[in-house]
Scaffold this active site. Sequence first.
Site, PDB file in Angstrom:
ATOM      1  N   GLY A 107       0.968  -1.374  -0.022  1.00 60.72           N
ATOM      2  CA  GLY A 107       0.065   0.093   0.089  1.00 60.72           C
ATOM      3  C   GLY A 107       0.809   1.494   0.141  1.00 60.72           C
ATOM      4  O   GLY A 107       1.749   1.321   0.666  1.00 60.72           O
ATOM      5  N   ASP A 109       0.233   3.972   1.293  1.00 64.48           N
ATOM      6  CA  ASP A 109       0.402   4.637   2.821  1.00 64.48           C
ATOM      7  C   ASP A 109       1.448   4.106   3.474  1.00 64.48           C
ATOM      8  O   ASP A 109       2.183   4.732   4.073  1.00 64.48           O
ATOM      9  CB  ASP A 109      -0.806   4.695   3.456  1.00 64.48           C
ATOM     10  CG  ASP A 109      -1.214   3.207   3.490  1.00 64.48           C
ATOM     11  OD1 ASP A 109      -1.004   2.342   2.764  1.00 64.48           O
ATOM     12  OD2 ASP A 109      -2.071   2.749   4.430  1.00 64.48           O
TER      13      ASP A 109
END
EC number: 2.7.1.33
Length: 268
Positions: A107, A109
């Site tokens: 991901g 993030d």
Amino acid sequence: MLLAVDVGNTNIVIGVFSKSQLITSWRLATDSRRSADEYGILVEQMFRHEGIDPSDIDDVIISTVVPSLLFALQHMCYKYLHVSPLVVETGVKTGLKIKCDDPRQIGSDRIVNAVAAHHKYKNPLIVIDFGTATTFCAITEDGDYLGGTIAPGIKISAKALFEQTAKLPHVDLEVPGNMICKNTIEGMQSGLVYGHMGLTEYIVEGMKKELVENYGKDYDTIKVIATGGLAPMVEDGVKCIDVIEKRLTLDGLVLIYEKNKSQRKKRN
């Protein structure tokens, strides 16, 4: 000015930076049903409230774990800010070396948080993000992103208890103060919060041992950095977290932008 946008499963965090200094930030509920125009109007209203002219935004960087929202946000940037945003994805310079089986599965993030933590601390690191999911990432002092662990977040666990059981109610996330609880609500709160504290301690300890045994790191040099809205609640009951960095993701977005801005086109 730079507009940094972090799209999570629950919230969208938006920050405005001038010369790498945060001017202001906002938090919106993530809603994939909103159109580009709806997001554009919301952003314009927030700018107006802070006295920011949209024409002052020179560029935009976006990190998202919700692919269905990316088109709407890109179109919002084109229409309302006249900018083609930089999206954190494969091929964007981060300064990290991704040592995972398939870097495309990580991901954005998690990568953004790792960039910010590595830049600030330079130690062997474990970075925890207490978000919709709770993620644990290991990074070496040389910038090798080794991988990590993904667990259900506290809110997901609470929702599952409510939705998948016939008699358990929806509860607010609070620390009840006891593990031998006298009612159902406090019993659920105890299991959710203290259970997550135990999970955090166990995973961090296991990751530290692996960093020592498999990667030759000094146990005492490994720092544990936490971020996410529920980090302070968990930190109160664990000993393994060294620092909470509330702005870790936004700071990481700015750092990634700085590594890529020389290849960016000027604002229209």
